[in-house]
Design a protein around this motif. Structure first.
Motif, short mmCIF file in Angstrom:
data_model
loop_
_atom_site.label_atom_id
_atom_site.label_comp_id
_atom_site.label_asym_id
_atom_site.label_seq_id
_atom_site.Cartn_x
_atom_site.Cartn_y
_atom_site.Cartn_z
N UNK A 72 0.40 -13.48 8.53
CA UNK A 72 -0.46 -13.61 9.71
C UNK A 72 0.35 -13.17 10.94
N UNK A 73 -0.11 -12.10 11.56
CA UNK A 73 0.60 -11.53 12.72
C UNK A 73 -0.29 -11.62 13.95
N UNK A 74 0.10 -12.45 14.90
CA UNK A 74 -0.65 -12.59 16.14
C UNK A 74 -0.34 -11.43 17.09
N UNK A 75 -1.40 -10.83 17.60
CA UNK A 75 -1.30 -9.66 18.48
C UNK A 75 -0.74 -10.10 19.85
N UNK A 76 0.32 -9.44 20.34
CA UNK A 76 0.98 -9.90 21.58
C UNK A 76 0.03 -10.01 22.78
N UNK A 77 -0.74 -8.94 23.01
CA UNK A 77 -1.60 -8.91 24.20
C UNK A 77 -2.71 -9.97 24.11
N UNK A 78 -3.29 -10.11 22.92
CA UNK A 78 -4.37 -11.08 22.74
C UNK A 78 -3.83 -12.52 22.75
N UNK A 79 -2.57 -12.68 22.30
CA UNK A 79 -1.95 -14.01 22.36
C UNK A 79 -1.73 -14.39 23.82
N UNK A 80 -1.30 -13.43 24.63
CA UNK A 80 -1.11 -13.70 26.06
C UNK A 80 -2.43 -14.07 26.71
#
Ligand code: NI
Length: 401
Positions: free
Chosen positions: A305-313
């Motif tokens: 499971x890899x959380x997207x940096x921009x969407x996590x922000x």
């Protein structure tokens, strides 16, 4: 744009509804891909809220709602998983499971209640939404191949085309009212290993006339730990756990075969590819030394499971907006698996942790235990977060994956 106060007012208004839904579901837990009553319950609830929806998805028990705002714009998806676990509940709650041996011990009842309460909240503001919201109620998170992959096959990310997706999981060790976010690889790929050592049975008193699969299995299991200790970069997380071993029938009989199964967890795709090769090399070598043969099965589970940096922000900001910066934490990676990973392979998004520990609970029980307790105040928090994340995403527009 709703103000923080308006978001909370909406969330508090639907909170009692969310609590009722959660307790209804908690009492009637169903195992992965058998969520027929849950499916019916959700269909009825969505009808009562006024929504049209697609039902019978993801193998038969999944649902998808598309909320079309009055104005065109991006498409954001929210997902809940609806299945329970084969565990006998021991919480003593008045709304404890009515089904012997089945329990919502992973909090999916709470996830589903939050999403349904969010649907209720969004109904009142849907005409102001600059875009669309897709709600995914997904079966079978706990069981391969994972309901997420089947929901994707049934088009939940394509009809309409989803631009970003958000999901959450209750966290019994994090206090209710708090959330945690992290970018990058956050949960492991859980793969499964099944091995049978084939020897030649005989009398326990004459081991020299046998090929002992018990001893060989013991040596293999011990040696398998050297794969993590000696083949994996120490900076790279990996787990090899043998959780079950079976063989033999009496103290003085050497059996023909011994089987064992285990889970292999990794965070890195390259390492994930290497593991079965290394593991089988250990099995092969030790069996050869013992004169035994073996059967080897290796099954890939969910992706990392890899959380997207921009969407996590963006999601973290939504949580800060409704909870305040002091209530938003950094998420620790975990070697647990989660089929939300399949959605994140297809569209950018993030999977967050939602605090569910009661303020005065000093020693909470974890997920997948018979005594898991959830502080239901986290339902309003989840709803407020979802409303805010929808609002923030739809107003900031599209994303570059
Ligand atoms: Ni879960």
């Amino acid at each position: 744009m709703l103000t923080k106060e308006q978001v909370w007012e909406l969330a508090r208004t639907v909170h009692p509804y969310g609590v009722k839904v959660r307790r209804d579901l908690h009492q009637n837990p169903e195992l992965s891909f058998c969520e027929h009553e849950t499916h019916r319950y959700l269909a009825t609830a969505l009808q009562e809220l006024g929504y049209s929806f697609r039902a019978g998805l993801g193998g038969g028990t999944g649902l998808q709602v598309v909320i079309r705002g009055a104005r065109p714009g991006p498409v954001v998806a929210l997902r809940a998983d609806i299945d329970a676990l084969p565990i006998q509940e021991e919480t003593g709650l008045p709304f404890a499971s009515h089904r012997p041996g089945v329990m919502h011990a992973c909090g999916h009842d709470v996830h589903t209640a939050i999403l349904l309460a969010t649907a209720k909240a969004l109904w009142s503001i849907k005409d102001e939404l600059p875009g669309q919201v897709v709600l995914i109620f997904q079966p079978g998170e706990e069981k391969n191949p994972g309901g997420a992959s089947l929901m994707i096959r049934d088009g939940v990310l394509d009809q309409p085309k989803v631009d970003a997706i958000f999901g959450l999981h209750v966290e019994p060790f994090l206090e209710a009212g708090r959330m945690a976010f992290g970018e990058g690889p956050m949960m492991a790929a859980p793969d499964e290993l099944r091995v049978t050592i084939v020897g030649r049975g005989g009398h326990g008193a004459t081991p020299h006339l046998t090929v002992d699969p018990v001893l060989t299995a013991c040596q293999v299991i011990t040696a398998l730990q050297q794969v993590v200790a000696r083949n994996v970069n120490p900076f790279q997380p990996a787990v090899v756990t043998i959780g079950m071993i079976q063989g033999g029938s009496a103290h003085n009989v050497i059996p023909d075969e011994v089987s064992f199964v285990g889970t292999v967890r990794t965070m890195d795709p390259e390492l994930r590819r290497l593991m079965p090769e290394r593991i089988e090399a250990v099995v092969r070598g030790i069996c050869a030394a013992a004169g035994a043969s073996y059967r080897f099965h290796y099954e890939h589970g969910y992706p990392v499971l890899v959380n997207h940096p921009e969407m996590t922000a963006l999601a973290r900001q939504a949580a800060v907006d409704v909870l305040g910066a002091d209530k938003v934490e950094q998420m620790e990676p975990s070697m647990g698996g989660e089929d939300f990973a399949y959605y994140l392979e297809r569209v950018p998004g993030t999977f967050a942790r939602l605090g569910a520990r009661a303020h005065d609970d000093a020693a909470p029980y974890g997920l997948h235990t018979s005594r898991l307790m959830v502080d239901e105040s986290c339902i309003a928090v989840g709803v407020a977060y979802y409303i805010q994340v929808v609002q923030n995403f739809l107003t900031t527009g599209s994303v570059t994956p």
